[in-house]
Design a protein around this motif. Structure first.
Motif, PDB file in Angstrom:
ATOM      1  N   ALA A 116       0.826  -1.213   0.000  1.00  0.00           N
ATOM      2  CA  ALA A 116       0.000   0.000   0.000  1.00  0.00           C
ATOM      3  C   ALA A 116       0.858   1.261   0.000  1.00  0.00           C
ATOM      4  O   ALA A 116       0.696   2.115  -0.885  1.00  0.00           O
ATOM      5  CB  ALA A 116      -0.969  -0.017   1.176  1.00  0.00           C
ATOM      6  N   PRO A 117       1.807   1.448   0.938  1.00  0.00           N
ATOM      7  CA  PRO A 117       2.617   2.661   0.883  1.00  0.00           C
ATOM      8  C   PRO A 117       3.631   2.656  -0.273  1.00  0.00           C
ATOM      9  O   PRO A 117       3.929   3.709  -0.832  1.00  0.00           O
ATOM     10  CB  PRO A 117       3.326   2.706   2.242  1.00  0.00           C
ATOM     11  N   ILE A 118       4.136   1.484  -0.654  1.00  0.00           N
ATOM     12  CA  ILE A 118       5.110   1.431  -1.756  1.00  0.00           C
ATOM     13  C   ILE A 118       4.500   1.990  -3.037  1.00  0.00           C
ATOM     14  O   ILE A 118       5.169   2.680  -3.801  1.00  0.00           O
ATOM     15  CB  ILE A 118       5.607  -0.012  -1.987  1.00  0.00           C
ATOM     16  N   LEU A 119       3.231   1.695  -3.279  1.00  0.00           N
ATOM     17  CA  LEU A 119       2.580   2.159  -4.507  1.00  0.00           C
ATOM     18  C   LEU A 119       2.371   3.666  -4.526  1.00  0.00           C
ATOM     19  O   LEU A 119       2.145   4.245  -5.586  1.00  0.00           O
ATOM     20  CB  LEU A 119       1.254   1.425  -4.706  1.00  0.00           C
ATOM     21  N   HIS A 120       2.445   4.285  -3.377  1.00  0.00           N
ATOM     22  CA  HIS A 120       2.386   5.750  -3.284  1.00  0.00           C
ATOM     23  C   HIS A 120       3.831   6.205  -3.101  1.00  0.00           C
ATOM     24  O   HIS A 120       4.289   6.464  -1.988  1.00  0.00           O
ATOM     25  CB  HIS A 120       1.489   6.178  -2.127  1.00  0.00           C
ATOM     26  N   THR A 121       4.540   6.279  -4.221  1.00  0.00           N
ATOM     27  CA  THR A 121       6.001   6.414  -4.194  1.00  0.00           C
ATOM     28  C   THR A 121       6.497   7.641  -3.429  1.00  0.00           C
ATOM     29  O   THR A 121       7.481   7.558  -2.700  1.00  0.00           O
ATOM     30  CB  THR A 121       6.566   6.413  -5.623  1.00  0.00           C
TER      31      THR A 121
ATOM     32  N   TYR B 221       6.045   6.903   0.270  1.00  0.00           N
ATOM     33  CA  TYR B 221       6.992   5.886   0.711  1.00  0.00           C
ATOM     34  C   TYR B 221       8.414   6.450   0.772  1.00  0.00           C
ATOM     35  O   TYR B 221       9.160   6.172   1.718  1.00  0.00           O
ATOM     36  CB  TYR B 221       6.932   4.654  -0.197  1.00  0.00           C
ATOM     37  N   ALA B 222       8.780   7.254  -0.189  1.00  0.00           N
ATOM     38  CA  ALA B 222      10.113   7.868  -0.178  1.00  0.00           C
ATOM     39  C   ALA B 222      10.278   8.770   1.050  1.00  0.00           C
ATOM     40  O   ALA B 222      11.336   8.763   1.699  1.00  0.00           O
ATOM     41  CB  ALA B 222      10.344   8.669  -1.462  1.00  0.00           C
ATOM     42  N   LYS B 223       9.239   9.536   1.387  1.00  0.00           N
ATOM     43  CA  LYS B 223       9.303  10.392   2.576  1.00  0.00           C
ATOM     44  C   LYS B 223       9.395   9.551   3.853  1.00  0.00           C
ATOM     45  O   LYS B 223      10.120   9.901   4.781  1.00  0.00           O
ATOM     46  CB  LYS B 223       8.091  11.323   2.640  1.00  0.00           C
ATOM     47  N   LEU B 224       8.645   8.458   3.904  1.00  0.00           N
ATOM     48  CA  LEU B 224       8.715   7.558   5.048  1.00  0.00           C
ATOM     49  C   LEU B 224      10.141   7.046   5.220  1.00  0.00           C
ATOM     50  O   LEU B 224      10.717   7.131   6.307  1.00  0.00           O
ATOM     51  CB  LEU B 224       7.758   6.370   4.868  1.00  0.00           C
ATOM     52  N   CYS B 225      10.723   6.535   4.154  1.00  0.00           N
ATOM     53  CA  CYS B 225      12.081   6.001   4.223  1.00  0.00           C
ATOM     54  C   CYS B 225      13.100   7.091   4.543  1.00  0.00           C
ATOM     55  O   CYS B 225      14.042   6.859   5.307  1.00  0.00           O
ATOM     56  CB  CYS B 225      12.437   5.282   2.922  1.00  0.00           C
ATOM     57  N   GLU B 226      12.908   8.266   3.983  1.00  0.00           N
ATOM     58  CA  GLU B 226      13.812   9.387   4.289  1.00  0.00           C
ATOM     59  C   GLU B 226      13.787   9.674   5.785  1.00  0.00           C
ATOM     60  O   GLU B 226      14.823   9.882   6.406  1.00  0.00           O
ATOM     61  CB  GLU B 226      13.378  10.626   3.494  1.00  0.00           C
ATOM     62  N   GLY B 227      12.619   9.660   6.380  1.00  0.00           N
ATOM     63  CA  GLY B 227      12.495   9.888   7.813  1.00  0.00           C
ATOM     64  C   GLY B 227      13.140   8.789   8.641  1.00  0.00           C
ATOM     65  O   GLY B 227      13.555   9.012   9.780  1.00  0.00           O
ATOM     66  N   LEU B 228      13.237   7.584   8.063  1.00  0.00           N
ATOM     67  CA  LEU B 228      13.865   6.461   8.754  1.00  0.00           C
ATOM     68  C   LEU B 228      15.379   6.443   8.560  1.00  0.00           C
ATOM     69  O   LEU B 228      16.072   5.675   9.211  1.00  0.00           O
ATOM     70  CB  LEU B 228      13.271   5.139   8.248  1.00  0.00           C
ATOM     71  N   GLY B 229      15.868   7.260   7.640  1.00  0.00           N
ATOM     72  CA  GLY B 229      17.313   7.346   7.431  1.00  0.00           C
ATOM     73  C   GLY B 229      17.852   6.446   6.337  1.00  0.00           C
ATOM     74  O   GLY B 229      19.040   6.500   6.026  1.00  0.00           O
ATOM     75  N   CYS B 230      17.007   5.605   5.752  1.00  0.00           N
ATOM     76  CA  CYS B 230      17.446   4.789   4.614  1.00  0.00           C
ATOM     77  C   CYS B 230      16.227   4.288   3.851  1.00  0.00           C
ATOM     78  O   CYS B 230      15.125   4.227   4.393  1.00  0.00           O
ATOM     79  CB  CYS B 230      18.318   3.616   5.071  1.00  0.00           C
ATOM     80  N   PHE B 231      16.444   3.951   2.599  1.00  0.00           N
ATOM     81  CA  PHE B 231      15.359   3.422   1.775  1.00  0.00           C
ATOM     82  C   PHE B 231      15.280   1.924   1.995  1.00  0.00           C
ATOM     83  O   PHE B 231      16.280   1.216   1.872  1.00  0.00           O
ATOM     84  CB  PHE B 231      15.608   3.734   0.294  1.00  0.00           C
ATOM     85  N   VAL B 232      14.116   1.421   2.333  1.00  0.00           N
ATOM     86  CA  VAL B 232      13.912  -0.012   2.536  1.00  0.00           C
ATOM     87  C   VAL B 232      13.335  -0.582   1.242  1.00  0.00           C
ATOM     88  O   VAL B 232      12.192  -0.290   0.884  1.00  0.00           O
ATOM     89  CB  VAL B 232      12.980  -0.288   3.735  1.00  0.00           C
ATOM     90  N   HIS B 233      14.158  -1.358   0.560  1.00  0.00           N
ATOM     91  CA  HIS B 233      13.744  -1.942  -0.715  1.00  0.00           C
ATOM     92  C   HIS B 233      12.869  -3.167  -0.495  1.00  0.00           C
ATOM     93  O   HIS B 233      12.962  -3.852   0.513  1.00  0.00           O
ATOM     94  CB  HIS B 233      14.975  -2.334  -1.540  1.00  0.00           C
ATOM     95  N   HIS B 234      12.032  -3.429  -1.477  1.00  0.00           N
ATOM     96  CA  HIS B 234      11.143  -4.592  -1.463  1.00  0.00           C
ATOM     97  C   HIS B 234      11.631  -5.550  -2.550  1.00  0.00           C
ATOM     98  O   HIS B 234      11.772  -5.162  -3.693  1.00  0.00           O
ATOM     99  CB  HIS B 234       9.711  -4.141  -1.760  1.00  0.00           C
ATOM    100  N   TYR B 235      11.902  -6.788  -2.156  1.00  0.00           N
ATOM    101  CA  TYR B 235      12.350  -7.812  -3.091  1.00  0.00           C
ATOM    102  C   TYR B 235      11.297  -8.919  -3.146  1.00  0.00           C
ATOM    103  O   TYR B 235      11.287  -9.799  -2.295  1.00  0.00           O
ATOM    104  CB  TYR B 235      13.706  -8.389  -2.659  1.00  0.00           C
ATOM    105  N   PRO B 236      10.381  -8.858  -4.131  1.00  0.00           N
ATOM    106  CA  PRO B 236       9.325  -9.871  -4.191  1.00  0.00           C
ATOM    107  C   PRO B 236       9.894 -11.245  -4.526  1.00  0.00           C
ATOM    108  O   PRO B 236      10.905 -11.368  -5.212  1.00  0.00           O
ATOM    109  CB  PRO B 236       8.399  -9.365  -5.292  1.00  0.00           C
ATOM    110  N   GLU B 237       9.229 -12.256  -4.006  1.00  0.00           N
ATOM    111  CA  GLU B 237       9.582 -13.637  -4.301  1.00  0.00           C
ATOM    112  C   GLU B 237       8.367 -14.341  -4.865  1.00  0.00           C
ATOM    113  O   GLU B 237       7.235 -13.945  -4.608  1.00  0.00           O
ATOM    114  CB  GLU B 237      10.020 -14.358  -3.020  1.00  0.00           C
ATOM    115  N   ARG B 238       8.606 -15.426  -5.582  1.00  0.00           N
ATOM    116  CA  ARG B 238       7.495 -16.231  -6.088  1.00  0.00           C
ATOM    117  C   ARG B 238       6.767 -16.859  -4.909  1.00  0.00           C
ATOM    118  O   ARG B 238       7.398 -17.312  -3.971  1.00  0.00           O
ATOM    119  CB  ARG B 238       8.018 -17.342  -6.984  1.00  0.00           C
TER     120      ARG B 238
END
Length: 110
Positions: free
Chosen positions: A40-45, A48-65
């Motif tokens: 949900a937040p990832i799709l609102h880029t 999500y970027a502001k959230l990660c900026e506030g956390l001090g780093c970007f948390v990437h999402h690595y989807p798996e099958r």
């Protein structure tokens, strides 16, 4: 799904993202339901970027099958313990394996 359940799921996803930023070398993974809440937040880029900026780093999402055979209950146990180490209480109903999911998850990876 009802709004209350959706809010619970997104709240757990935000706890997960914060924990992943704080403990960046920890081997943690969201439950299938919490992963959906993370989308949900990832799709609102911008959000999500502001959230990660506030956390001090970007948390990437690595989807798996999706593969129930690869499910590792220990990964969820480690993740919940790490989230609690970060100072959060978790919602146990949302940190279950694929067979006990609170809601059905629609995502299919190919």
């Amino acid at each position: 799904m009802d709004e209350s359940t959706a809010e619970r799921i997104v709240a757990e996803a935000i706890k997960f993202v914060h924990t992943a930023a704080r403990f960046s070398t920890a081997s943690i993974a969201p439950s299938k339901v919490v992963d959906e809440g993370w989308h949900a937040p990832i799709l609102h880029t911008e959000l999500y970027a502001k959230l990660c900026e506030g956390l001090g780093c970007f948390v990437h999402h690595y989807p798996e099958r999706p593969d129930p055979g690869r499910f590792d209950q220990h990964a969820l146990t480690r993740t919940v313990a790490t989230i609690e180490q970060a100072g959060y209480e978790t919602d146990p109903e949302l940190w279950t394996g694929p067979a006990k999911s609170l809601v059905s998850v629609a995502a299919r990876c190919k």
